[in-house]
Design a protein around this motif. Structure first.
Motif, PDB file in Angstrom:
ATOM      1  N   UNK A  12       0.731  -1.199  -0.024  1.00 49.94           N
ATOM      2  CA  UNK A  12       0.080  -0.047   0.019  1.00 49.94           C
ATOM      3  C   UNK A  12       0.979   1.266  -0.110  1.00 49.94           C
ATOM      4  N   UNK A  13       0.306   2.260  -0.777  1.00 52.54           N
ATOM      5  CA  UNK A  13       1.084   3.583  -0.572  1.00 52.54           C
ATOM      6  C   UNK A  13       1.697   4.029   0.432  1.00 52.54           C
ATOM      7  N   UNK A  14       2.585   4.384   0.985  1.00 52.35           N
ATOM      8  CA  UNK A  14       3.314   4.811   2.228  1.00 52.35           C
ATOM      9  C   UNK A  14       3.522   3.678   2.893  1.00 52.35           C
ATOM     10  N   UNK A  15       3.445   2.722   2.939  1.00 54.03           N
ATOM     11  CA  UNK A  15       4.017   1.222   3.631  1.00 54.03           C
ATOM     12  C   UNK A  15       5.508   1.533   3.768  1.00 54.03           C
ATOM     13  N   UNK A  16       6.406   2.002   2.809  1.00 52.25           N
ATOM     14  CA  UNK A  16       7.921   2.285   2.758  1.00 52.25           C
ATOM     15  C   UNK A  16       8.277   1.425   1.849  1.00 52.25           C
ATOM     16  N   UNK A 121       4.667  -5.710   1.256  1.00 51.66           N
ATOM     17  CA  UNK A 121       5.106  -5.094   2.330  1.00 51.66           C
ATOM     18  C   UNK A 121       4.140  -4.417   2.893  1.00 51.66           C
ATOM     19  N   UNK A 122       3.999  -4.842   4.077  1.00 49.68           N
ATOM     20  CA  UNK A 122       2.723  -4.332   4.646  1.00 49.68           C
ATOM     21  C   UNK A 122       3.097  -3.387   6.199  1.00 49.68           C
ATOM     22  N   UNK A 123       2.311  -2.254   6.295  1.00 53.28           N
ATOM     23  CA  UNK A 123       2.646  -1.328   7.363  1.00 53.28           C
ATOM     24  C   UNK A 123       2.240  -2.063   8.557  1.00 53.28           C
ATOM     25  N   UNK A 133       2.107   8.630   5.548  1.00 52.97           N
ATOM     26  CA  UNK A 133       1.773   9.333   4.117  1.00 52.97           C
ATOM     27  C   UNK A 133       1.677  10.856   4.565  1.00 52.97           C
ATOM     28  N   UNK A 134       1.198  11.101   5.768  1.00 51.81           N
ATOM     29  CA  UNK A 134       1.133  12.551   5.993  1.00 51.81           C
ATOM     30  C   UNK A 134       2.333  13.184   6.324  1.00 51.81           C
ATOM     31  N   UNK A 135       3.248  12.390   6.941  1.00 57.03           N
ATOM     32  CA  UNK A 135       4.581  12.879   7.046  1.00 57.03           C
ATOM     33  C   UNK A 135       5.554  13.172   6.151  1.00 57.03           C
ATOM     34  N   UNK A 143      -5.575  13.110  -2.236  1.00 60.91           N
ATOM     35  CA  UNK A 143      -5.029  11.882  -2.804  1.00 60.91           C
ATOM     36  C   UNK A 143      -4.591  10.909  -1.534  1.00 60.91           C
ATOM     37  N   UNK A 144      -4.391  11.495  -0.437  1.00 59.26           N
ATOM     38  CA  UNK A 144      -3.850  10.548   0.697  1.00 59.26           C
ATOM     39  C   UNK A 144      -5.124   9.939   1.097  1.00 59.26           C
ATOM     40  N   UNK A 145      -6.579  10.492   1.133  1.00 56.86           N
ATOM     41  CA  UNK A 145      -7.650   9.695   1.282  1.00 56.86           C
ATOM     42  C   UNK A 145      -8.010   8.516   0.382  1.00 56.86           C
ATOM     43  N   UNK A 146      -7.538   9.016  -1.034  1.00 56.28           N
ATOM     44  CA  UNK A 146      -7.420   7.690  -1.933  1.00 56.28           C
ATOM     45  C   UNK A 146      -6.738   6.729  -1.821  1.00 56.28           C
ATOM     46  N   UNK A 147      -5.522   7.091  -1.476  1.00 54.80           N
ATOM     47  CA  UNK A 147      -4.396   6.156  -1.312  1.00 54.80           C
ATOM     48  C   UNK A 147      -4.736   4.994   0.034  1.00 54.80           C
ATOM     49  N   UNK A 148      -5.447   5.873   0.948  1.00 52.76           N
ATOM     50  CA  UNK A 148      -5.579   4.876   2.033  1.00 52.76           C
ATOM     51  C   UNK A 148      -7.001   3.993   1.884  1.00 52.76           C
ATOM     52  N   UNK A 149      -7.853   4.624   1.125  1.00 59.08           N
ATOM     53  CA  UNK A 149      -8.923   3.575   0.775  1.00 59.08           C
ATOM     54  C   UNK A 149      -8.356   2.659  -0.213  1.00 59.08           C
ATOM     55  N   UNK A 150      -7.579   2.806  -1.055  1.00 55.59           N
ATOM     56  CA  UNK A 150      -6.964   1.623  -1.911  1.00 55.59           C
ATOM     57  C   UNK A 150      -6.273   0.771  -0.847  1.00 55.59           C
ATOM     58  N   UNK A 151      -5.561   1.340  -0.071  1.00 53.19           N
ATOM     59  CA  UNK A 151      -4.642   0.331   0.791  1.00 53.19           C
ATOM     60  C   UNK A 151      -5.467  -0.826   1.318  1.00 53.19           C
TER      61      UNK A 151
END
Ligand code: ADP
Ligand code: 5GP
Length: 193
Positions: A12-16, A121-123, A133-135, A143-151
């Motif tokens: 998921x986007x932001x997992x690293x 890779x999981x967060x 994602x916010x940091x 876009x952050x909301x979209x990425x979290x929903x997709x996650x």
């Protein structure tokens, strides 16, 4: 003829994922990295031809028409695609290569390259994902909301990947990812995804 190892890394986007890939690159200097094409605008610090090939939607659509891509998908409202030729060449010349693509793209690669090795890779949890994602501060609120929903959706597909690792402590996760790559590089270890 030797056959290489194609690693397909999704998260998921932001997992690293980008952070982990950057960290393991120096550990595997002979490893190749697939540079995707995207219609997304470059983020601060992203370099054309290094992080992505940044193209217009028009250019991207023309590339689809001439079968340039092994797979392509629309992700979070932008188009992303993997150039087929370097992957086939890496595979056939016995090189290792990493693909950083979304879960739907990974499914497509698994269909085409039976011996590709999937790593998801999981967060540690969804709160941490949102915080990261916010940091990172590279996306708009929408876009952050979209990425979290997709996650949430992407996490449901984790089981199609042969390996899953949690990116909690970065140093630990780097070591785990490196161990997976080493183990899968041993001859005779190519088992489905
Ligand atoms: P992705 O490529 O999966 O979208 P990034 O690699 O850009 O994610 O990471 C998202 C944010 O989280 C970045 O700001 C990164 O520095 C941070 N980050 C990555 N891994 C960790 C970790 N293990 N602990 C804390 N922060 C992390
Ligand atoms: P980002 O915009 O954060 O760089 O990437 C968004 C998502 O697109 C990530 O899940 C990333 O793995 C995925 N992605 C990047 N390149 C490709 C590609 O070539 N194909 C597909 N299917 N997904 C990609």
């Amino acid at each position: 003829m030797p056959t290489g190892v194609i690693f397909v890394i999704s998260a998921p986007s932001g997992a690293g994922k980008s952070t982990l890939i950057d960290r393991i690159r120096p550990l595997f200097p002979d490893m190749l990295y697939s540079i995707s094409y995207t219609t997304r605008a470059p983020r601060n610090g992203e370099v054309n031809g290094v992080h992505y090939h940044f193209v217009s939607e028009d250019q991207f659509r023309k590339m689809i028409e001439v079968d340039y891509f092994l797979e392509w998908k629309q992700v979070h409202g932008n188009l992303y695609g993997t150039h087929a030729h370097p992957i086939i060449e890496a595979f056939e010349s016995g090189r290792r290569m990493i693909l950083d693509i979304d879960v739907e793209g990974a499914k497509e690669v698994f269909k085409n390259i039976r011996k590709a090795v999937g790593i998801f890779i999981r967060p540690p949890d969804m709160e941490t994902l949102e915080k990261r994602l916010r940091l990172r501060a590279t996306e708009s609120e929408e876009t952050i909301r979209l990425r979290i929903a997709h996650a949430v959706e992407e996490m449901r597909s984790a089981s199609i990947f042969k390996h899953t690792l949690v990116n909690d402590d970065l140093e630990r996760a780097v070591q785990e990812l490196a161990s997976i790559i080493r183990a899968e590089s041993e001859p005779g270890n190519g088992t489905p995804h």
